[in-house]
Design an enzyme around this catalytic site. Structure first.
Site, PDB file in Angstrom:
ATOM      1  N   CYS A   1       0.811  -1.225   0.000  1.00 44.20           N
ATOM      2  CA  CYS A   1       0.000   0.000   0.000  1.00 44.20           C
ATOM      3  C   CYS A   1       0.846   1.278   0.000  1.00 44.20           C
ATOM      4  O   CYS A   1       0.583   2.204  -0.773  1.00 44.20           O
ATOM      5  CB  CYS A   1      -0.949  -0.009   1.195  1.00 44.20           C
ATOM      6  SG  CYS A   1      -0.184  -0.476   2.761  1.00 44.20           S
TER       7      CYS A   1
ATOM      8  N   HIS B   1      -2.964   6.407   4.592  1.00 44.49           N
ATOM      9  CA  HIS B   1      -1.517   6.490   4.817  1.00 44.49           C
ATOM     10  C   HIS B   1      -1.001   7.847   4.343  1.00 44.49           C
ATOM     11  O   HIS B   1      -1.431   8.352   3.300  1.00 44.49           O
ATOM     12  CB  HIS B   1      -0.776   5.404   4.036  1.00 44.49           C
ATOM     13  CG  HIS B   1      -0.923   4.024   4.591  1.00 44.49           C
ATOM     14  ND1 HIS B   1      -1.590   3.735   5.763  1.00 44.49           N
ATOM     15  CD2 HIS B   1      -0.465   2.821   4.108  1.00 44.49           C
ATOM     16  CE1 HIS B   1      -1.535   2.421   5.980  1.00 44.49           C
ATOM     17  NE2 HIS B   1      -0.875   1.857   4.992  1.00 44.49           N
TER      18      HIS B   1
END
Length: 322
Positions: free
Chosen positions: A127, A235
């Site tokens: 990710c 994130h």
């Protein structure tokens, strides 16, 4: 298309179902698989209830147009090769096959050409890597990246549903921990994965090795520090980039980022809350350090951009929908 999702009851698996709906992928049949413990649960796709089946070797020998795996590397190593041997195209979200030379590690916007006439296992990148390379691939095309210094601020959802529950529990006052090595509420933990012999963690090695493979340039040096923060989704990354070729005007870097697919360059201050549920990477705080160096703030929804959406875009590209 007949599609199967392995690990359907997990955080990413459920999001894969949602993205298939939202992207209006023409699914004629959707089969959902999970562990024996989770089998029998009912999930919904396009308002139709679907019973989750137990993952078995025989179930992976069925014929699918695509099988999407998001059940961890241990499960993928066992069942993905069985599915591929049966003639299925497997898009795997785990780390199991990412660094296998013959298996493509794909971000469709960057190296989707690797999928032409390909059948077998396709690896979905990590990710934190996906959102970083999406913001940088056009810069690399024109100015050739020499070094990347990156610190991540990674949401707990990247560690699965149990991690979300742990943060919720700690915020409610129960400080017990089972997922993270330290208390995550009101705290940051400068370690994701296990520390290896060179002092870097497994998560940091993923960012180093996957960036080089996706950009197809093993001369790029990547210096990551991966950090877990008490955020549920999204994130964030602070990134400093050194290029091999000079850029005299910062507008040249801006233009490359603006021309990157599914990346939004903005003057606004973007936070994880702002990007929850989005399928774009957001770049802000872009600034020049010298004619070879620039820095920026990079944010994306890790469960979508960093996992489910990338997998569905791979599928869509392969059937001509992207």
């Amino acid at each position: 298309m007949k599609i199967g999702i392995v690990g359907a009851t997990g955080e990413v698996g459920r999001t894969m179902i949602k993205v298939l709906e939202e992207f209006k992928v023409p699914v004629s049949e959707l089969k959902l698989f999970a562990s024996k413990r989770s089998s029998g649960k009912i999930l919904t796709f396009n308002n139709t209830p679907i019973v989750v089946e137990e993952l078995t070797e025989d179930s992976m020998k069925q014929k699918f147009d695509f099988l999407l795996f998001s059940a961890g590397s241990t499960v993928s190593k066992i069942f993905a090769p069985i599915a591929a041997k049966a003639g299925n195209i497997v898009i795997d979200n785990s780390s199991a096959f990412r660094m296998e030379k013959e298996i493509p590690l794909v971000v469709p916007e960057i190296n989707g050409h690797l999928l032409k006439n390909y059948r077998g296992i396709i690896a979905n990148p990590n990710c934190s890597t996906i959102q970083m390379v999406l913001s940088l691939y056009k810069v690399h095309e024109k100015f050739k990246i020499n070094e990347i210094f990156v610190s991540t601020y990674q949401a707990v959802s990247g560690a699965g549903h149990k991690a979300i529950v742990e943060l919720q529990r700690q915020l409610a006052g129960d400080k017990s921990k089972t997922v993270f090595p330290k208390q995550i509420s009101h705290n940051v933990i400068p370690l994701i994965g296990e520390i290896e012999e060179d002092g870097f963690s497994t998560e940091e090695h993923k960012m180093i090795n996957e960036t080089r493979k996706i950009l197809d340039d093993y001369s790029i040096n990547v210096y990551p520090t991966t950090v877990r923060v008490p955020v549920f989704y999204g994130h964030s990354e602070t990134i400093v980039v050194k290029t091999k070729l000079p850029f005299n005007d910062m507008s040249l870097i801006e233009n490359q980022i603006k021309n990157s697919k599914n990346v939004i360059l903005t003057n606004e201050i973007i936070t994880p809350i702002d990007v929850a549920g989005s399928d774009y990477v957001y770049v802000s705080r872009l600034r020049k350090i010298d004619e070879f160096t620039f820095s920026f703030w990079n944010v994306a929804d890790n469960i979508r951009v960093g996992a489910a959406t990338n997998a569905i875009r791979i599928l869509m590209l392969m059937v001509g929908l992207l």
